[in-house]
Design an enzyme around this catalytic site. Structure first.
Site, PDB file in Angstrom:
ATOM      1  CD  GLU A 107       2.958  29.156 -32.628  1.00 16.02           C
ATOM      2  OE1 GLU A 107       2.641  29.009 -31.434  1.00 16.02           O
ATOM      3  OE2 GLU A 107       4.129  29.148 -33.043  1.00 16.02           O
ATOM      4  CE  LYS A 166      -2.609  53.819 -41.348  1.00 20.95           C
ATOM      5  NZ  LYS A 166      -2.578  52.375 -41.580  1.00 20.95           N
ATOM      6  CB  THR A 195      -3.864  49.719 -39.328  1.00 22.44           C
ATOM      7  OG1 THR A 195      -4.500  50.945 -39.673  1.00 22.44           O
ATOM      8  CG2 THR A 195      -2.915  49.307 -40.431  1.00 22.44           C
ATOM      9  NE  ARG A 245       3.150  51.658 -34.957  1.00 23.75           N
ATOM     10  CZ  ARG A 245       2.802  52.539 -35.901  1.00 23.75           C
ATOM     11  NH1 ARG A 245       2.780  52.188 -37.178  1.00 23.75           N
ATOM     12  NH2 ARG A 245       2.500  53.778 -35.603  1.00 23.75           N
ATOM     13  CG  ASP A 254      -6.668  48.883 -46.533  1.00 27.47           C
ATOM     14  OD1 ASP A 254      -6.917  49.272 -45.378  1.00 27.47           O
ATOM     15  OD2 ASP A 254      -5.506  48.765 -46.977  1.00 27.47           O
TER      16      ASP A 254
HETATM   17  N1  DSN Z   1       1.967  54.316 -43.575  1.00 26.38           N
HETATM   18  C1  DSN Z   1       0.534  54.415 -43.588  1.00 26.38           C
HETATM   19  C2  DSN Z   1       0.067  55.805 -43.873  1.00 26.38           C
HETATM   20  O1  DSN Z   1       0.736  56.729 -43.471  1.00 26.38           O
HETATM   21  O2  DSN Z   1      -0.971  55.984 -44.490  1.00 26.38           O
HETATM   22  C3  DSN Z   1      -0.112  53.465 -44.504  1.00 26.38           C
HETATM   23  O3  DSN Z   1       0.490  52.256 -44.486  1.00 26.38           O
END
Ligand code: DSN
Length: 414
Positions: free
Chosen positions: A53, A225, A222, A231, A196
């Protein structure tokens, strides 16, 4: 994984099954990808044992000499990759990253102007069933008949509603957003601007799309992707918001960071800084464009008029009289994984909407290019048109497995 095999055969078998599914299937869920084996090693490491932390140099527990190295590298690489003034690499994923960002700069009851979910936005941008919608008042803006954001309308809404935040970004929108215009509208009404970039972070890192980072006060993402990391989540922001973001992440919202994932993020950011990643990002854009054009040729209605990024949103119901759910099931049977998806102001239900979303980041990681996309488009069309014929679906499935065999992944993993 021989220890796991001996100790817990049920979990081992499920992992082996999933590995085979990933190897033999075509992953076309727009938000998924295959991480490198180096990233896998980092997230499977003993860093999972540590509590840390706080932030590098300012922790609440001892024993942080190596953890500080890892987190500092992740921060420095993230800042270099995106040209950001400040990076917080601790958010566990995209939804927490967005909550942390809202909590950093807003008070309960404040207004956020965000993109409507069915027009491509995201659940955490104000869907009534989310925690954020219980805390903040969301107002949704939409796309116009041509599939573009109506910036004049957005400006009118902003002047009328006087939101504390204007939020852009999406999970199913396929066109380039005019960053400058949105940031200027936010400035005009005195709102904080937030973007985002979860879906397109890899395309931005690879310079295949322009970056929102110079234009927006706060940018969330994120890391798993198009960016092809583990993740997880991350927040980039202007120095002015750095303290508030860090305080909101910890102790505001989360406990200890997942240090093994922070290490995986650092490894992935270093990969994304290499020239090969820029080549990868450009190929994603080329592949998605071919997918759009081929599907149009087969008579599919592509929403928003086409794509500028890594995915297409297709109105399968209007195109072929097949619902999104039926199309998802048919494509599953041929080994192509996609997801059913709402189209703007969809008259059908979220569980059986009119559309499907199809993305190319994962198959591009495997090395597939335009030639393969043409074949895949043909299979998609044939499977959807023959969704009731098990025989035809089986036939196509064999061809899909055969193509996947030519673009192997994780050859020596287990
Ligand atoms: N679950 C993700 C997507 O497929 O776009 C977004 O959170």
């Amino acid at each position: 994984m021989s220890i796991l095999k001996k100790q817990d055969s049920k979990i081992y078998k499920a992992i082996v099954g999933e590995l085979k599914r990933q190897q033999e299937g075509m992953e076309m869920i727009a938000s998924e990808n295959y991480v490198s084996e180096a990233v896998l090693e980092a997230i499977g490491s003993i860093l999972t044992n540590k509590y840390s932390e706080g932030y590098p140099g300012k922790r609440y527990y001892g024993g942080q000499e190596y953890i500080d190295v890892v987190e500092t590298l992740a921060i420095e690489r993230a800042k270099e990759l995106f040209g950001a003034q400040h990076a917080n690499v601790q958010p566990h994923s995209g939804a927490p990253a967005n909550m942390i960002a809202y909590n950093a700069v807003l008070k309960p009851g404040d207004k956020i102007l965000g993109m409507d979910l069915s027009h491509g936005g995201h659940l955490t941008h104000g869907h009534p069933m989310t925690l954020s919608a219980n805390i903040y008042k969301f107002i949704g803006y939409k796309t116009d008949a041509k599939g573009k954001i109506d910036y004049k309308e957005l400006e009118k809404m902003a002047i009328k509603e006087k939101p504390q935040m204007i939020l852009a970004g999406f999970s199913a929108y396929t066109r380039q957003i005019n960053y400058k215009k949105i940031a200027a509208i936010a400035k005009k009404v005195g709102a904080i601007s937030m973007f985002d970039m979860a879906h397109i972070a890899g395309l931005i890192a690879g310079k295949a799309l322009p970056s929102p980072v110079p234009h927006f006060d706060i940018v969330t993402t994120t890391t798993h992707k198009t960016l092809r990391g583990p993740r997880g989540g991350m927040i980039l922001c202007k120095e002015k918001f750095a303290k508030a973001i860090d305080k909101s992440a910890f102790p505001g919202f989360q406990g200890g960071p997942h240090d093994q994932v922070v290490a995986g993020k650092a490894v992935a950011f270093a990969e994304a800084l290499k020239p090969a990643f820029a080549k990868y990002a450009k190929q994603i854009i080329l592949n998605a464009k071919v997918l759009e054009l081929e599907l149009k040729k087969y008579g599919f209605k592509i929403m928003f008029g086409g794509t500028d990024n890594h995915m297409v949103l297709v109105d399968v119901f209007a195109s072929k009289g097949v619902s999104g759910k039926e199309a998802e099931i048919a494509l599953d049977k041929i080994g192509i994984t996609i997801n059913k998806n709402m189209i703007p102001d969809d008259p059908r239900s979220p569980m059986d909407p009119s559309g499907v979303r199809i993305g190319v980041p994962a198959i591009t990681t495997r090395g597939m290019k335009e030639k393969e996309i043409r074949k895949i488009s043909e299979w998609i069309n044939r499977a959807i048109e023959n969704h009731a014929s098990e025989e035809i679906l089986k036939e196509i499935h064999k061809e899909v497995i055969s193509m996947c065999g030519k673009f192997p992944i994780y050859k020596n993993l287990m």
